[in-house]
Design an enzyme around this catalytic site. Structure first.
Site, PDB file in Angstrom:
ATOM      1  N   HIS A  75       0.842  -1.197   0.000  1.00 13.06           N
ATOM      2  CA  HIS A  75       0.000   0.000   0.000  1.00 13.06           C
ATOM      3  C   HIS A  75       0.882   1.253   0.000  1.00 13.06           C
ATOM      4  O   HIS A  75       0.607   2.234  -0.688  1.00 13.06           O
ATOM      5  CB  HIS A  75      -0.890   0.062   1.240  1.00 13.06           C
ATOM      6  CG  HIS A  75      -1.716  -1.175   1.461  1.00 13.06           C
ATOM      7  ND1 HIS A  75      -1.604  -1.960   2.578  1.00 13.06           N
ATOM      8  CD2 HIS A  75      -2.664  -1.757   0.695  1.00 13.06           C
ATOM      9  CE1 HIS A  75      -2.442  -2.974   2.497  1.00 13.06           C
ATOM     10  NE2 HIS A  75      -3.097  -2.877   1.366  1.00 13.06           N
ATOM     11  N   CYS A 183     -11.814 -11.398  -2.370  1.00 12.10           N
ATOM     12  CA  CYS A 183     -11.743 -10.482  -3.522  1.00 12.10           C
ATOM     13  C   CYS A 183     -13.069  -9.767  -3.712  1.00 12.10           C
ATOM     14  O   CYS A 183     -13.141  -8.805  -4.466  1.00 12.10           O
ATOM     15  CB  CYS A 183     -11.468 -11.225  -4.820  1.00 12.10           C
ATOM     16  SG  CYS A 183      -9.848 -11.931  -4.923  1.00 12.10           S
ATOM     17  N   CYS A 197      -8.693 -19.338  -5.658  1.00 13.41           N
ATOM     18  CA  CYS A 197      -8.527 -17.933  -6.046  1.00 13.41           C
ATOM     19  C   CYS A 197      -7.028 -17.644  -6.167  1.00 13.41           C
ATOM     20  O   CYS A 197      -6.270 -17.918  -5.231  1.00 13.41           O
ATOM     21  CB  CYS A 197      -9.159 -17.039  -4.980  1.00 13.41           C
ATOM     22  SG  CYS A 197      -8.457 -15.386  -4.950  1.00 13.41           S
ATOM     23  N   HIS A 200      -5.802 -15.150  -3.262  1.00  7.67           N
ATOM     24  CA  HIS A 200      -5.818 -15.519  -1.843  1.00  7.67           C
ATOM     25  C   HIS A 200      -5.561 -16.997  -1.591  1.00  7.67           C
ATOM     26  O   HIS A 200      -5.495 -17.420  -0.438  1.00  7.67           O
ATOM     27  CB  HIS A 200      -7.153 -15.089  -1.225  1.00  7.67           C
ATOM     28  CG  HIS A 200      -7.361 -13.615  -1.292  1.00  7.67           C
ATOM     29  ND1 HIS A 200      -8.125 -13.013  -2.261  1.00  7.67           N
ATOM     30  CD2 HIS A 200      -6.833 -12.623  -0.542  1.00  7.67           C
ATOM     31  CE1 HIS A 200      -8.082 -11.705  -2.089  1.00  7.67           C
ATOM     32  NE2 HIS A 200      -7.307 -11.441  -1.061  1.00  7.67           N
ATOM     33  N   LYS A 347       4.859 -13.883  -2.285  1.00 10.38           N
ATOM     34  CA  LYS A 347       3.840 -12.860  -2.014  1.00 10.38           C
ATOM     35  C   LYS A 347       3.836 -12.551  -0.524  1.00 10.38           C
ATOM     36  O   LYS A 347       4.091 -13.428   0.295  1.00 10.38           O
ATOM     37  CB  LYS A 347       2.467 -13.426  -2.395  1.00 10.38           C
ATOM     38  CG  LYS A 347       1.957 -12.884  -3.695  1.00 10.38           C
ATOM     39  CD  LYS A 347       0.559 -13.340  -3.957  1.00 10.38           C
ATOM     40  CE  LYS A 347      -0.468 -12.381  -3.407  1.00 10.38           C
ATOM     41  NZ  LYS A 347      -1.804 -12.663  -3.923  1.00 10.38           N
ATOM     42  N   LYS A 350      -0.197 -12.531   5.502  1.00 11.12           N
ATOM     43  CA  LYS A 350      -0.240 -12.673   6.955  1.00 11.12           C
ATOM     44  C   LYS A 350       0.069 -14.108   7.340  1.00 11.12           C
ATOM     45  O   LYS A 350       0.750 -14.365   8.317  1.00 11.12           O
ATOM     46  CB  LYS A 350      -1.657 -12.315   7.439  1.00 11.12           C
ATOM     47  CG  LYS A 350      -1.734 -10.956   8.074  1.00 11.12           C
ATOM     48  CD  LYS A 350      -2.981 -10.875   8.918  1.00 11.12           C
ATOM     49  CE  LYS A 350      -3.726  -9.590   8.671  1.00 11.12           C
ATOM     50  NZ  LYS A 350      -5.124  -9.605   9.008  1.00 11.12           N
TER      51      LYS A 350
HETATM   52  N1  MSP Z   1     -10.240  -1.733  -2.134  1.00  9.10           N
HETATM   53  C1  MSP Z   1      -9.652  -2.238  -3.298  1.00  9.10           C
HETATM   54  C2  MSP Z   1      -9.349  -1.138  -4.279  1.00  9.10           C
HETATM   55  C3  MSP Z   1     -10.510  -0.331  -4.692  1.00  9.10           C
HETATM   56  S1  MSP Z   1     -10.046   0.968  -5.738  1.00  9.10           S
HETATM   57  C4  MSP Z   1     -11.439   1.542  -6.330  1.00  9.10           C
HETATM   58  C5  MSP Z   1      -8.373  -2.964  -2.978  1.00  9.10           C
HETATM   59  N2  MSP Z   1      -7.770  -2.624  -1.833  1.00  9.10           N
HETATM   60  S2  MSP Z   1      -6.407  -3.255  -1.279  1.00  9.10           S
HETATM   61  O1  MSP Z   1      -6.263  -2.779   0.075  1.00  9.10           O
HETATM   62  O2  MSP Z   1      -6.375  -4.652  -1.451  1.00  9.10           O
HETATM   63  O3  MSP Z   1      -5.271  -2.579  -2.094  1.00  9.10           O
HETATM   64  C6  MSP Z   1      -4.780  -3.130  -3.279  1.00  9.10           C
HETATM   65  C7  MSP Z   1      -3.662  -2.246  -3.742  1.00  9.10           C
HETATM   66  O4  MSP Z   1      -2.633  -2.135  -2.737  1.00  9.10           O
HETATM   67  C8  MSP Z   1      -2.902  -2.713  -4.968  1.00  9.10           C
HETATM   68  O5  MSP Z   1      -3.563  -2.475  -6.166  1.00  9.10           O
HETATM   69  C9  MSP Z   1      -1.637  -1.891  -4.815  1.00  9.10           C
HETATM   70  O6  MSP Z   1      -1.885  -0.562  -5.087  1.00  9.10           O
HETATM   71  C10 MSP Z   1      -1.364  -2.039  -3.339  1.00  9.10           C
HETATM   72  N3  MSP Z   1      -0.650  -3.272  -3.059  1.00  9.10           N
HETATM   73  C11 MSP Z   1      -1.062  -4.285  -2.248  1.00  9.10           C
HETATM   74  N4  MSP Z   1      -0.077  -5.225  -2.190  1.00  9.10           N
HETATM   75  C12 MSP Z   1       0.958  -4.853  -2.957  1.00  9.10           C
HETATM   76  C13 MSP Z   1       2.244  -5.379  -3.206  1.00  9.10           C
HETATM   77  N5  MSP Z   1       2.664  -6.502  -2.663  1.00  9.10           N
HETATM   78  N6  MSP Z   1       3.036  -4.678  -4.033  1.00  9.10           N
HETATM   79  C14 MSP Z   1       2.667  -3.514  -4.602  1.00  9.10           C
HETATM   80  N7  MSP Z   1       1.467  -2.982  -4.375  1.00  9.10           N
HETATM   81  C15 MSP Z   1       0.578  -3.641  -3.597  1.00  9.10           C
HETATM   82  O7  MSP Z   1      -7.934  -3.768  -3.769  1.00  9.10           O
END
Ligand code: MSP
Length: 689
Positions: A75, A183, A197, A200, A347, A350
């Protein structure tokens, strides 16, 4: 810190700290951002600058993150990246807007709230707050933080839904399929990997539901054509190809509602209160609702650049453009899709226990080094491996060595040879001009690289120039020039050129390392000097006579060996040698009688907290044994266990109870205790030899 000089340029005033945490919260996005580079007025360019850089509009978004977990470096990456890109556009002089937020509806959140014993609202407030606090700590300068539970968002979602419904693109029907709750979407058989999936790695549930459907299939050919007409609509190309792949076969209609009886935590459909909006339809609209609520749709919407990782390509590359088309809203400019940060090629999860928290790294290495690593070490679009050691190596090589040394050497020489004052440059030799041209070419080059999503190369091209400046010192040998009065002007020119190189580097690297670049300018004594991308394309802006103010090294060197030891942990340290007792003979050992016993009864010693009183059976005999194992075993765990007893120890009274033997147990360095038991179920009374 940034102010106007009479020529209407942005200037740096080093007396103040950079206002990184300022978020504009006025509805127009212009209000409270304290660095005046944020405000359109401050960003006003002279006509000739505007033609060179800036003068455009730039709106960038991160995904809105789910509130069922706290932020990790994945994030943080997207958020830092968008912070970097928007800072760059501000520097360029574009009217810039940066949106992030949290995705707070849906089953997943509802379940997470239940698991935490909280009401959904309480729970989302808490986790959304953690995201905001993390971004604040990381110095993220977003303009708006949208939460999908806010009324300003819900209203727009309902308006968009109603529009699509009225146009006849939402219909009622029944659907069965395999659904991944994590998802929040159905999967086709083809998308699953070994029936699970792919995100996950859990088996999806089979579900049948009566829902409302968005007629997405109707827009399939339209989207396919669009991706051919605008090949960079989704970029890099590999992700466009992935979406084109999805569009080769029917995409089906998208279920966009959930029965309210099952999922009460959502936005009710405006025409049917018994259903709530599917979380993706709700979430995607955030990009638009934020602008609607601020009254800035016209100003920013046509310029929207979405940044997401590959995990959410389908919702952004397929659902979102078709939804926009159906709602009659213009499309986004680009969907920019990056890869994943992996931890040791795996990946982050947790369950594996390899989740990396951004604040841990920030605390240890500081914001700027962490940001630099993330942006420098990921090629946009591809996966990248994260390791703390790689981060430390990068910091040492690029920041402590190349950049830090350039500053220290320049300040050191200014101090030694010119009393810490920046001298006026004399005539330029080819080597001075060469370094100057290298830096002057960078702003244009950076604009192109940033437009092309080549952020790692953008940063590295500045570092290349920094390395060249270090080589310039080695080539011009200022310490030799300092020896002779005849070379005084030459030395002035070299030192002045180095100050200018550092000033330009500090502007160009400001979007990636805002705090440290501010500090760098402060050490150079730069004040009231233009500060924007155009200023990096100019030379000779630091007035002669500027008093430098050397301080602590910008990037202290990280001790890699110590870090390696820390990462390896105590297991890798050589174990302490064992200490042994005096040797005994087999006859000595034979004096000890050991027998298998079964525990019949175990209870707390009436007079001692740490002792248990065991009644053990040994064939025809029973014995009472007092044992100090209370801290490790509850009495009820012991009944029925086969243990080994030293039977010929002289009985002793322990707190009033006679102990007729001793139970054998092993104890490790950490004080963990394990009773010695039998590997086969032998009769009690059997002798142990
Ligand atoms: N809530 C949805 C997004 C809705 S947007 C209209 C979602 N949230 S999430 O918390 O799962 O965030 C996913 C996003 O977090 C990814 O698309 C990316 O921006 C970031 N990432 C999550 N894990 C990541 C990595 N391991 N590496 C890079 N970015 C990652 O999906």
């Amino acid at each position: 810190m940034v102010d106007h000089n009479p020529q209407n340029r942005l200037v740096v005033d080093q007396e103040q700290e950079p206002a990184q945490e300022a978020h504009s919260d006025s509805p127009t996005g212009q209000g409270s951002a304290t660095i005046s580079a944020d405000t359109p007025e401050a960003a006003t360019q002279t006509p000739e600058q505007a033609s060179e850089f800036g003068g455009g509009t730039y709106f960038a978004s991160t995904p809105i993150y789910y509130v069922n977990a706290v932020p990790h470096i994945g994030h943080a990456y997207t958020t830092i990246l968008v912070d970097f890109v928007t800072r760059f556009h501000r520097l360029k002089g574009d009217d810039t807007f940066f949106l992030t937020g949290t995705d707070e509806h849906g089953e997943k959140v509802q379940q997470a709230a239940e698991a935490n014993g909280k009401s959904p609202q309480e729970y989302v407030d808490e986790v959304s707050g953690k995201f905001q606090a993390t971004w604040d700590r990381l110095g993220i300068r977003y303009d708006d933080f949208i939460r999908t539970t806010e009324p300003r968002h819900q209203k727009v979602v309902q308006d968009v839904l109603q529009k699509v419904y009225d146009a006849g693109d939402i219909v009622y029907g029944e659907y069965s399929g395999l659904y991944c709750v994590k998802c929040e979407r159905y999967y086709t058989d083809k998308e699953l990997v070994d029936g699970k999936c792919p995100q996950h790695e859990i088996e999806p549930e089979f579900r049948t539901e009566a829902n409302y459907f968005f007629r997405m299939e109707k827009y399939r050919t339209w989207l396919k054509d669009l991706l051919h007409e605008q090949p960079d609509f989704i970029r890099p190309e590999r992700y466009r190809n992935e979406v084109l792949g999805m569009l080769r076969e029917p995409v089906g209609d998208l279920s966009i509602s959930r029965p309210r009886s099952r999922v009460p935590w959502g936005i009710p459909l405006p025409w049917d209160e018994d259903h709530v909006t599917y979380v993706w339809f709700d979430a995607l609209v955030n990009y638009y609702s934020a602008l609607v609520s601020r009254g800035t749709v016209e100003r920013y919407w046509p310029h929207v650049e979405h940044f997401v990782a590959k995990d959410i390509l389908k919702p952004h590359g397929l659902f979102w453009p078709t939804m926009l088309k159906a709602a009659g809203i213009p499309l986004y400019q680009h969907l920019n899709v990056h890869g994943y940060w992996l931890i040791d090629d795996r990946k982050m999860s947790k369950s594996i226990g390899n989740v990396v928290r951004p604040l841990d790294l920030q605390k240890k290495y500081g914001n700027d080094a962490f940001r630099y690593f993330l942006i420098r070490d990921m090629t946009f679009g591809l996966d990248s491996n994260f390791s703390e050691l790689a981060l430390a190596e990068r910091v040492n090589a690029d920041l402590a060595n190349d950049l830090g040394n350039l500053l220290n050497r320049t300040l050191g020489m200014l101090g030694r040879y010119r009393g810490g004052v920046v001298p006026e440059a004399g005539a330029y030799e080819p080597e001075d001009a060469d370094l100057r041209e290298t830096f002057l070419a960078l702003p244009k080059r950076l604009v192109a690289l940033v437009d092309n999503l080549q952020y790692d190369r953008a940063v590295d091209s500045v570092m290349e120039a920094v390395r060249k400046a270090n080589k310039y010192i080695a080539d011009t040998k200022p310490w030799e020039l300092a020896r002779s009065e005849a070379d005084a002007e030459r030395l002035d020119t070299v030192l002045n050129t180095l100050v200018e190189a550092l000033r330009a580097a500090s502007i160009l690297l400001d979007p990636v390392m805002p705090t440290k670049m501010h500090e760098l300018r402060k050490q150079l004594g730069i004040r009231n000097v233009p500060f924007d991308l155009s200023a990096a394309a100019e030379w000779g802006l630091v007035p002669a006579g500027t008093q430098t103010a050397p301080g602590e090294p910008l990037f202290p060197r990280i001790d890699l060996e110590e870090l390696q030891r820390e990462i390896a942990g105590p297991e890798d340290e050589a174990p302490a040698p064992l200490t042994h007792k005096a040797e005994i003979t087999i006859d000595d050992f034979a004096k000890t009688e050991l027998r298998v016993v079964t525990v019949e009864k175990a209870e707390q010693h009436p007079n001692a907290d740490k002792l248990l009183v065991l009644t053990v059976r040994m064939g025809p005999e029973t014995r009472t044994v007092v044992s100090g194992i209370k801290a490790h075993y509850e009495p009820e765990q012991l009944v029925g266990k086969k243990l080994v007893l030293v039977t010929n120890l002289k009985p002793v009274k322990l707190r009033g109870i006679e102990s007729q033997g001793m139970i054998l147990a092993a104890e490790d360095e950490q004080g963990q205790l394990s009773l010695v038991t039998l590997e086969k179920d032998l009769d009690d009374g059997s002798e142990v030899r």
